[in-house]
Design a protein around this motif. Structure first.
Motif, PDB file in Angstrom:
ATOM      1  N   ALA A 120       0.846  -1.013  -0.035  1.00  0.00           N
ATOM      2  CA  ALA A 120       0.102  -0.042  -0.003  1.00  0.00           C
ATOM      3  C   ALA A 120       0.860   1.220  -0.035  1.00  0.00           C
ATOM      4  N   VAL A 123       2.309   1.764  -3.734  1.00  0.00           N
ATOM      5  CA  VAL A 123       0.896   2.182  -4.335  1.00  0.00           C
ATOM      6  C   VAL A 123       0.244   3.435  -4.182  1.00  0.00           C
ATOM      7  N   PHE A 124      -0.029   3.629  -2.888  1.00  0.00           N
ATOM      8  CA  PHE A 124      -0.705   5.044  -2.665  1.00  0.00           C
ATOM      9  C   PHE A 124       0.013   6.321  -2.346  1.00  0.00           C
ATOM     10  N   ASP A 127       2.595   6.156  -6.038  1.00  0.00           N
ATOM     11  CA  ASP A 127       1.800   6.004  -7.296  1.00  0.00           C
ATOM     12  C   ASP A 127       2.427   5.129  -8.439  1.00  0.00           C
ATOM     13  N   ARG A 129       1.726   2.069  -9.944  1.00  0.00           N
ATOM     14  CA  ARG A 129       0.411   1.162 -10.102  1.00  0.00           C
ATOM     15  C   ARG A 129       0.412   0.559 -11.268  1.00  0.00           C
ATOM     16  N   ASN A 131      -1.412   0.926 -14.486  1.00  0.00           N
ATOM     17  CA  ASN A 131      -2.237   2.166 -15.226  1.00  0.00           C
ATOM     18  C   ASN A 131      -2.987   1.923 -16.160  1.00  0.00           C
ATOM     19  N   TYR A 136      -9.264   4.490 -10.786  1.00  0.00           N
ATOM     20  CA  TYR A 136      -8.008   4.599  -9.959  1.00  0.00           C
ATOM     21  C   TYR A 136      -7.876   3.560  -8.744  1.00  0.00           C
ATOM     22  N   LEU A 137      -9.297   3.151  -8.352  1.00  0.00           N
ATOM     23  CA  LEU A 137      -9.149   2.693  -6.894  1.00  0.00           C
ATOM     24  C   LEU A 137      -9.106   1.084  -7.368  1.00  0.00           C
ATOM     25  N   SER A 139      -7.321   0.097 -10.075  1.00  0.00           N
ATOM     26  CA  SER A 139      -5.987   0.050 -10.372  1.00  0.00           C
ATOM     27  C   SER A 139      -4.941  -0.260  -9.044  1.00  0.00           C
ATOM     28  N   CYS A 140      -5.440   0.435  -8.091  1.00  0.00           N
ATOM     29  CA  CYS A 140      -4.741   0.308  -6.818  1.00  0.00           C
ATOM     30  C   CYS A 140      -4.767  -1.060  -6.006  1.00  0.00           C
ATOM     31  N   SER A 143      -2.902  -3.640  -8.253  1.00  0.00           N
ATOM     32  CA  SER A 143      -1.497  -3.501  -8.065  1.00  0.00           C
ATOM     33  C   SER A 143      -0.948  -4.108  -6.596  1.00  0.00           C
ATOM     34  N   ILE A 144      -1.702  -3.749  -5.558  1.00  0.00           N
ATOM     35  CA  ILE A 144      -1.375  -4.137  -4.255  1.00  0.00           C
ATOM     36  C   ILE A 144      -1.367  -5.893  -4.183  1.00  0.00           C
TER      37      ILE A 144
END
Length: 343
Positions: A120, A123-124, A127, A129, A131, A136-137, A139-140, A143-144
């Motif tokens: 996290a 990613v957060f 950024d 992640r 794409n 966006y959410l 994607s995050c 990615s996590i």
């Protein structure tokens, strides 16, 4: 000084630090009894082996990057993403070290919590992640899970001398060469440093008299860094199939994780508990030597990495045909491996 020369310096510095620190880590592991003892049936070695090879890998990689940062003067923000990878990787390295030092290790739930927190941050906080997704959410979140999944994949596949480390070096070079034409220089520096530091571990891992294991400290660190690097560059300039490029570069540990989980669940076991369902042990059961298994694995990784490179260069129709060819090969291999009986 050219950027390419700086990548080479990053690689060599990491290699030398890792190689020189390794004996000290081995000494400390023995002194403080941080050892991998064959106390369960899933262990494939017969005597206690010192852990902490992963600490030397970590130090080689991170110190090399800090030295490069200190002697260069890139514009502000150029290497910002590198900080995110370093912060997150420090967390998983410490997690792995505690797991190695604690008798019988940590439970999988506590390990997953720390891994998700570290992912996290990357990613957060920085950024880094995937794409591709419009949300966006979403994607995050994906990615996590990608970072946590790859982190554990390198931990799962670390069952044989030179297996996880060799795959990691090939993957790091693959990300380096695919990313070279882009401006994502943090990916190139980190990939070069990781490849160098893991290479410094290998002579000791194969040594009979000075053997050391990377432990969870090393495998979690390597998996976390590679998962983060995989999201650091673009693969779809030529066609959308290029999205599969990082999956191919990391295909062997991903395949191993999927295969092991599938076999364990088929037997009614938890996928988080150890077993001998690994592809390498199935190949050994078929009569292959460990040297042959390593050569086959390295060759497969290099071929898959080259296919990943082609994915980023070929027209869409050829890339799709190549993707189907790879999937057919994986299916044939899986059927063959599934026919081998293991405990």
């Amino acid at each position: 000084m050219s950027t390419e020369l700086l990548y080479l310096i990053s690689f060599c510095t990491a290699f030398l630090i890792s190689l020189l620190v390794m004996p000290l880590c081995r000494f400390l592991a023995i002194k403080f009894n941080i050892m991998d003892s064959p106390i369960s049936a899933v262990k494939t070695h017969t005597i206690s082996i010192p852990y902490m090879g992963g600490v030397a890998i970590f130090l080689g990689c991170i110190l090399s990057l800090l030295i490069i940062r200190a002697v260069t003067s890139f514009p502000d923000g150029t290497l910002r993403s590198l900080r995110g990878i370093i912060y997150g990787s420090v967390m998983v390295m410490l997690l792995g070290f505690v797991d190695d030092a604690k008798f019988k290790g940590l439970g999988f739930k506590s390990k997953l919590i720390v891994q998700f927190l570290a992912a996290a941050i990357v990613v957060f906080g920085f950024d880094i992640r995937i794409n591709f997704f419009p949300s966006y959410l979403l994607s995050c979140i994906i990615s996590i899970f990608w970072i946590v999944g790859i982190t554990n994949a390198f931990n799962i596949i670390d069952i044989m001398d030179g297996l996880s480390s060799g795959i990691a070096i090939i993957a790091a070079f693959a990300f380096l060469f695919i990313s070279l034409p882009t401006e994502m220089i943090y990916v190139n520096f980190c990939a070069a440093a990781l490849a160098g530091s893991v290479l410094g571990f290998i002579p000791y891992n194969f040594s009979k008299s000075k053997k050391i294991f990377m432990g969870d400290t090393g495998s979690l660190f390597i998996g976390f860094v590679l998962a983060s690097l995989a999201m650091g560059t673009s693969y779809t300039a030529m066609n959308e199939v290029g999205l599969f490029a990082p999956l191919l570069i990391l295909a062997v540990p991903i395949y191993e994780t999927g295969l092991v989980s599938l076999f364990r669940m088929h037997k009614g076991k938890s996928p988080f508990l150890g077993s001998k369902d690994h592809y390498a042990l199935r190949l050994e059961k078929m009569g292959l030597s460990r040297k042959q298994i390593l050569i086959m694995t390295y060759a497969a990784c290099i071929i898959l990495a080259f296919c990943a490179f082609l994915f980023t260069k070929l027209p869409l129709s050829y890339a799709i045909m190549l993707l189907f060819l790879v999937l057919i090969c994986l299916w044939v291999i899986t059927v063959k491996l599934a026919s081998v009986k293991v405990e």
